[in-house]
Design a protein around this motif. Structure first.
Motif, PDB file in Angstrom:
ATOM      1  N   GLY A   6       0.800  -1.222   0.000  1.00  0.00           N
ATOM      2  CA  GLY A   6       0.000   0.000   0.000  1.00  0.00           C
ATOM      3  C   GLY A   6       0.832   1.270   0.000  1.00  0.00           C
ATOM      4  N   MET A   7       2.155   1.154   0.035  1.00  0.00           N
ATOM      5  CA  MET A   7       2.996   2.351   0.042  1.00  0.00           C
ATOM      6  C   MET A   7       3.102   2.927  -1.363  1.00  0.00           C
ATOM      7  SD  MET A   7       6.932   2.848   1.368  1.00  0.00           S
ATOM      8  CE  MET A   7       7.762   2.582  -0.196  1.00  0.00           C
ATOM      9  N   ARG A   8       2.947   4.228  -1.456  1.00  0.00           N
ATOM     10  CA  ARG A   8       3.076   4.935  -2.719  1.00  0.00           C
ATOM     11  C   ARG A   8       4.262   5.886  -2.643  1.00  0.00           C
ATOM     12  NH1 ARG A   8      -2.538   7.882  -3.418  1.00  0.00           N
ATOM     13  NH2 ARG A   8      -1.679   8.345  -5.498  1.00  0.00           N
ATOM     14  N   VAL A   9       4.911   6.107  -3.770  1.00  0.00           N
ATOM     15  CA  VAL A   9       6.034   7.044  -3.840  1.00  0.00           C
ATOM     16  C   VAL A   9       5.674   8.137  -4.839  1.00  0.00           C
ATOM     17  CG1 VAL A   9       8.470   7.366  -4.394  1.00  0.00           C
ATOM     18  CG2 VAL A   9       7.715   5.273  -3.248  1.00  0.00           C
ATOM     19  N   ILE A  10       5.728   9.365  -4.368  1.00  0.00           N
ATOM     20  CA  ILE A  10       5.377  10.525  -5.184  1.00  0.00           C
ATOM     21  C   ILE A  10       6.610  11.410  -5.311  1.00  0.00           C
ATOM     22  CG2 ILE A  10       3.891  12.566  -5.350  1.00  0.00           C
ATOM     23  CD1 ILE A  10       1.805  10.956  -3.718  1.00  0.00           C
ATOM     24  N   VAL A  11       6.907  11.829  -6.523  1.00  0.00           N
ATOM     25  CA  VAL A  11       8.105  12.617  -6.793  1.00  0.00           C
ATOM     26  C   VAL A  11       7.700  14.030  -7.200  1.00  0.00           C
ATOM     27  CG1 VAL A  11       8.221  11.932  -9.218  1.00  0.00           C
ATOM     28  CG2 VAL A  11      10.307  12.650  -8.044  1.00  0.00           C
ATOM     29  N   ARG A  12       8.555  14.965  -6.884  1.00  0.00           N
ATOM     30  CA  ARG A  12       8.299  16.372  -7.196  1.00  0.00           C
ATOM     31  C   ARG A  12       9.531  16.952  -7.882  1.00  0.00           C
ATOM     32  NH1 ARG A  12       6.214  21.208  -4.701  1.00  0.00           N
ATOM     33  NH2 ARG A  12       7.773  22.855  -4.618  1.00  0.00           N
ATOM     34  N   LYS A  13       9.309  17.764  -8.879  1.00  0.00           N
ATOM     35  CA  LYS A  13      10.417  18.496  -9.503  1.00  0.00           C
ATOM     36  C   LYS A  13      10.075  19.988  -9.489  1.00  0.00           C
ATOM     37  CE  LYS A  13       9.020  18.281 -14.412  1.00  0.00           C
ATOM     38  NZ  LYS A  13       9.436  17.874 -15.773  1.00  0.00           N
ATOM     39  N   GLU A  14      11.101  20.791  -9.295  1.00  0.00           N
ATOM     40  CA  GLU A  14      10.882  22.230  -9.205  1.00  0.00           C
ATOM     41  C   GLU A  14      12.134  22.961  -9.670  1.00  0.00           C
ATOM     42  OE1 GLU A  14       9.168  25.523  -6.012  1.00  0.00           O
ATOM     43  OE2 GLU A  14      10.136  23.701  -5.277  1.00  0.00           O
ATOM     44  N   ARG A  15      11.928  24.095 -10.308  1.00  0.00           N
ATOM     45  CA  ARG A  15      13.067  24.918 -10.683  1.00  0.00           C
ATOM     46  C   ARG A  15      13.736  25.431  -9.414  1.00  0.00           C
ATOM     47  NH1 ARG A  15       9.058  27.392 -14.120  1.00  0.00           N
ATOM     48  NH2 ARG A  15       9.126  26.500 -16.231  1.00  0.00           N
ATOM     49  N   PRO A  16      15.045  25.276  -9.269  1.00  0.00           N
ATOM     50  CA  PRO A  16      15.724  25.745  -8.053  1.00  0.00           C
ATOM     51  C   PRO A  16      15.579  27.255  -7.897  1.00  0.00           C
ATOM     52  CG  PRO A  16      17.142  24.305  -9.344  1.00  0.00           C
ATOM     53  CD  PRO A  16      15.971  24.632 -10.210  1.00  0.00           C
ATOM     54  N   HIS A  17      15.578  27.684  -6.656  1.00  0.00           N
ATOM     55  CA  HIS A  17      15.527  29.116  -6.392  1.00  0.00           C
ATOM     56  C   HIS A  17      16.826  29.770  -6.855  1.00  0.00           C
ATOM     57  CE1 HIS A  17      11.850  28.593  -4.164  1.00  0.00           C
ATOM     58  NE2 HIS A  17      12.416  27.691  -3.393  1.00  0.00           N
ATOM     59  N   PRO A  18      16.790  31.046  -7.183  1.00  0.00           N
ATOM     60  CA  PRO A  18      18.019  31.726  -7.618  1.00  0.00           C
ATOM     61  C   PRO A  18      19.130  31.587  -6.586  1.00  0.00           C
ATOM     62  CG  PRO A  18      16.092  33.115  -8.016  1.00  0.00           C
ATOM     63  CD  PRO A  18      15.605  31.928  -7.233  1.00  0.00           C
ATOM     64  N   GLY A  19      20.281  31.154  -7.034  1.00  0.00           N
ATOM     65  CA  GLY A  19      21.418  30.995  -6.143  1.00  0.00           C
ATOM     66  C   GLY A  19      21.554  29.602  -5.558  1.00  0.00           C
ATOM     67  N   ALA A  20      20.510  28.769  -5.684  1.00  0.00           N
ATOM     68  CA  ALA A  20      20.578  27.411  -5.144  1.00  0.00           C
ATOM     69  C   ALA A  20      21.506  26.548  -5.993  1.00  0.00           C
ATOM     70  CB  ALA A  20      19.185  26.792  -5.095  1.00  0.00           C
ATOM     71  N   GLN A  21      22.274  25.696  -5.317  1.00  0.00           N
ATOM     72  CA  GLN A  21      23.190  24.803  -6.019  1.00  0.00           C
ATOM     73  C   GLN A  21      22.513  23.464  -6.266  1.00  0.00           C
ATOM     74  OE1 GLN A  21      26.793  24.534  -3.750  1.00  0.00           O
ATOM     75  NE2 GLN A  21      27.495  26.565  -4.370  1.00  0.00           N
ATOM     76  N   LEU A  22      22.667  22.939  -7.448  1.00  0.00           N
ATOM     77  CA  LEU A  22      22.081  21.648  -7.771  1.00  0.00           C
ATOM     78  C   LEU A  22      22.829  20.533  -7.055  1.00  0.00           C
ATOM     79  CD1 LEU A  22      21.449  22.027 -11.614  1.00  0.00           C
ATOM     80  CD2 LEU A  22      19.766  22.097  -9.769  1.00  0.00           C
ATOM     81  N   ARG A  23      22.079  19.473  -6.744  1.00  0.00           N
ATOM     82  CA  ARG A  23      22.653  18.302  -6.092  1.00  0.00           C
ATOM     83  C   ARG A  23      22.816  17.188  -7.114  1.00  0.00           C
ATOM     84  NH1 ARG A  23      18.057  18.219  -1.537  1.00  0.00           N
ATOM     85  NH2 ARG A  23      16.894  18.095  -3.498  1.00  0.00           N
ATOM     86  N   ILE A  24      23.549  16.147  -6.703  1.00  0.00           N
ATOM     87  CA  ILE A  24      23.806  15.039  -7.628  1.00  0.00           C
ATOM     88  C   ILE A  24      22.518  14.307  -7.980  1.00  0.00           C
ATOM     89  CG2 ILE A  24      24.256  13.322  -5.823  1.00  0.00           C
ATOM     90  CD1 ILE A  24      26.523  12.269  -7.643  1.00  0.00           C
TER      91      ILE A  24
END
Length: 470
Positions: free
Chosen positions: A315-333
């Protein structure tokens, strides 16, 4: 050429004299909350075994005085002199040596003392929610709108050698308490249910610690919200970040029939999964508010069918979210094609993805609760032994409970319902007043010119009317 108008502040003559003025007069809201919820009585009964028969100061009064001190801005035990100078409002307050001896006595039997304090808090909480009526956090709890318990840990640095203080993963030195707070939603703040003190090197994703704290938090809820066998129900939602996303913890939540929304660590081949979602055009715009307020630059999708979840609870569900990073935020691996990627797991059988994701994202309010707790004693552990600091955590919870219950009962629809400790002190607790005797009664005259005098008076009246009507 004209000059700006000169101004000056008044410079009155200053002296010291006997006057009927009262400091922290607005704290009458807190003392009334003590009486209304029965916390003083419950705690006195609970701590009777640790109070000598002829003691001048009961252990319960000592702890409540310390809690009151933290609410009005004190940080350590010696700050009780803020209360000691106002016996007409706070009653007799123990001296610093007496407080020290009391804490030492309680720490010698810390597990039993903590359990006794927890019982007293549970009884007072049930009374407070009854007085709050329709404004109680549990009044409208259902499987669709569950009561939310947020779990989160925080690092507290100490600057001297204290028992079980240890290096932290952020290169500090101190403790790593794990906290559980009840979320009052957007209309209010929240209240603490459990704070488990841990050494600084305690693991972030330790399932046993999460289970222990959740048990303690559930024990603080009224029996009506728990099943007869002691387990929970879908009226309760456990919400936490990725530290709680372990198989052990989620398995336990499932066996307890609890709803959950916890952070989830995505597998290494996540980019491949996201590309499949992109091709299927399965992304849905995320919400900013539940009334279909679209969040610009954010989308959600379900990954459940693309993951191997055979070893996870049914019964476990996995939900993913994507969003444009805020200005100045560094991307992660773990980010993908310039988008910030996060995911969470839930056992909600139904519900629109944006609504479930918005509910999970509101977990960030727990950080505000921890910040407020730090403003009421959690930021400093002034005692030496680990057991003493465990008792200190109970005092912090008593202080936070008092404020939360006061706001829930006295300020059902006022802005003060959401005020944080700093603002409560500046606007309410530190209001000027005089205390006089009239017809064998004490009368506290709040200064008419104080901006929030009417707010304090209204709150006190609501507290007393609520008691009279029950």
């Amino acid at each position: 050429m004209s000059h700006p108008t000169l101004f000056s502040y008044p410079r009155p003559r200053v002296d010291i004299a006997e006057v009927p003025a009262v400091s922290h007069a607005g704290a009458v809201l807190l003392t009334d909350t003590l009486h209304s919820t029965g916390l003083a009585h419950s705690l006195r009964e609970a701590l009777d075994p640790w109070t000598k028969p002829l003691a001048e100061h009961h252990a319960a009064k000592v702890l409540l005085d310390l809690a009151m001190t933290l609410t009005v801005g004190g940080e350590v035990a010696r700050d009780t002199d803020l209360l000691r100078c106002e016996p007409g409002l706070f009653g007799p307050v123990a001296s610093a040596p007496t407080i020290s001896r009391t804490l030492t006595t309680l720490a010698e039997d810390a597990p039993a003392v903590i359990e006794a304090i927890s019982r007293a808090r549970r009884a007072a909480r049930e009374r407070a929610w009854t007085l709050a009526g329709d404004h109680s956090p549990a009044a409208q709890a259902s499987a669709k709108a569950p009561l939310v318990i947020d779990l989160d840990a925080t690092l507290i640095n100490v600057h001297s050698e204290k028992e079980q203080a240890a290096p932290t993963f952020k290169r500090g030195f101190g403790y790593h308490p794990l906290c559980a707070f009840l979320d009052h939603g957007q209309a209010g703040t929240g209240e603490p249910l459990a704070i488990a003190l841990r050494p600084g090197n305690a693991g972030s994703n330790t399932a046993s610690d999460h289970i222990t704290v959740t048990r303690q938090a559930l024990a603080q809820l009224p029996p009506a919200l728990r099943a007869r066998d002691g387990r929970g129900s879908k009226k309760i939602l456990i919400r936490t970040d990725g530290a709680g996303g372990t198989k052990g913890f989620i398995d336990w939540l499932t066996t307890q029939r609890l709803g959950y929304s916890v952070g989830f660590t995505l597998p290494a081949h996540t980019p491949d999964l996201l590309e499949r979602i992109d091709r299927a055009d399965a992304w849905t715009p995320a919400y900013d508010t539940e009334d279909d307020g679209i969040r610009d630059g954010a989308w959600v999708a379900e990954l459940t069918g693309l993951l191997d979840l055979t070893s996870w609870p049914e019964g476990m569900r996995v939900i993913v979210r994507k969003e444009r990073p805020h200005p100045g935020a560094q991307l992660r691996i773990t980010d993908h094609e310039g988008m910030r990627i996060t995911a969470f797991a839930t056992n909600a059988p139904r519900g629109q993805l944006p609504v479930l994701e918005l509910r999970h994202r509101r977990r960030a309010r727990c950080e505000d609760r921890i910040r407020n707790a730090k403003d009421m004693g959690l930021m400093k552990f002034p005692l030496q032994s680990f057991a003493q600091n465990q008792v200190w955590c109970q005092i912090v919870q008593l202080a936070s409970d008092l404020v939360a219950w006061m706001q829930t009962i006295a300020f059902t629809s006022d802005d003060a319902r959401k005020w944080e400790p700093k603002r409560l002190r500046a606007r309410l607790f530190e209001i000027p007043a005089t205390l006089v005797r009239r017809c064998r009664h004490k009368v506290l005259h709040l200064a008419r010119h104080a901006p929030e005098a009417l707010t304090v008076l209204t709150g006190v009246n609501r507290l007393r009317i609520a008691v009279a009507q029950t």
